[in-house]
Scaffold this motif. Structure first.
Motif: not given
Length: 344
Positions: A122, A175, A178, A181, A188, A194, A204, A208
């Motif tokens: 992030q 983490w 979101g 991200l 993923y 998710l 999120e 993570c």
């Protein structure tokens, strides 16, 4: 899946009846996103407010993935990423209420390219209304304490710090927010994306945690920064938000803790949540007190959704919370309000 994936980024903005937000924030994203490494895409969850007409008339160059119904935040992104995974190596999940400046994306992209161990990252997230302060949702990287309570580098509970460069170094975190991200698409999809059962809040963090259990890292890269409006879904005092935060935190612990410690940790959380319930009752806030009870009741029902997953009973995976600090002690007993004040 094709054998070659371009080293490019899909910046995906999920939209549902958000024409007003698109008009306000999309222009900065389009203007400052470098086309040499990224494409801006809007994934629309069956909007009926004129969002699609606006995109066609004002941003005809933007790719739109139009769903026929509202799949919500988690499933909407899951479907969008599955749609583009053959074309892009990374996806940047970007809230529709985020404004960007300059060449905001390149530092994050360069970091992911030079750190193959990273599965997600992030930027630094600042408040749009108060650009000198961190924004609640992610600040400069997120962490969990040993009991599963989230906090950030730049925000602990409701104490939000002023940004003066104190957290500008990249750091591995627990983490990433979101709100902005970046994920490696292969990672993923391999960890399941998710969790749509969460609906909203903490999805999120759960993602993570699974990325880290899969052996990949999560990072904050403050050289990249964005400005987030925030608070667009539910205010902090809303009982619905209280319900989702308490319920989803329990689900997250149940899903990701090793079986050998799960029962003990969840018992402790029930005790701590009982104290939160007492606090609400003592303040005559009966709606939020009821939300805590409903969260625990629904957790007991919803955890059955995960009992058939083989990883739920794995006992030899690492307990990622074991060595984490106790943020309740740090904040409420030791009075440490800033991340930099926390004991090692």
């Amino acid at each position: 899946m094709s054998g070659f994936i371009q080293s490019r980024v899909a910046v995906i903005i999920l939209n549902w009846n958000g024409e007003r937000l698109l008009r306000e924030y999309l222009p900065s994203v389009v203007r400052h996103t470098p086309r040499c490494i990224a494409d801006v895409i809007v994934a629309d969850n069956g909007s009926t407010d004129g969002s699609l007409d606006f995109l066609r008339s004002d941003f005809p160059e933007i790719r739109v993935i139009a769903f026929g119904e509202n799949y919500g935040f988690a499933e909407g992104y899951n479907r969008a990423i599955m749609t583009v995974a053959d074309e892009y190596k990374y996806t940047l999940l970007l809230n529709s209420d985020v404004k960007v400046k300059d060449d905001w994306l390149t530092p994050l992209f360069d970091f992911m390219e030079s750190h193959p161990e990273a599965g997600a990252a992030q930027p630094k997230i600042l408040s749009l209304h108060s650009p000198g302060s961190f924004e609640y949702a992610g600040a400069s990287g997120g962490f969990l304490d040993r009991n599963g309570f989230p906090f950030c580098r730049g925000r602990i509970f409701d104490s939000i710090e002023t940004d003066y460069g104190q957290y500008d170094s990249p750091i591995e975190v627990f983490w990433a927010s979101g709100a902005a991200l970046m994920v490696d698409n292969s990672v993923y999809l391999s960890v399941g994306g998710l969790d749509k059962e969460f609906f909203a809040h903490m999805e999120e963090i759960d993602l993570c945690w699974r990325v880290k259990l899969a052996g990949r890292q999560v990072w904050a890269v403050p050289k990249c920064k964005v400005f987030h409006l925030g608070g667009g879904s539910l205010p902090s005092s809303d009982p619905r938000k209280t319900y989702l935060n308490f319920r989803n935190n329990l689900l997250m612990l149940y899903k990701n803790l090793p079986a050998r410690v799960r029962r003990k940790r969840l018992l402790l959380r029930r005790m701590l949540d009982t104290l939160a319930w007492v606090k609400f009752v003592s303040a005559f806030d009966f709606k939020n007190a009821s939300a805590v009870i409903k969260a625990h009741r629904d957790f007991a029902r919803m955890r059955k959704l995960y009992t058939d997953l083989p990883e739920i009973e794995i006992d030899d995976r690492p307990d990622l919370l074991k060595e984490c600090r106790n943020i309740l002690v740090e904040y409420f007993i030791r009075g440490r309000r800033f991340f930099s004040e926390l004991s090692v």
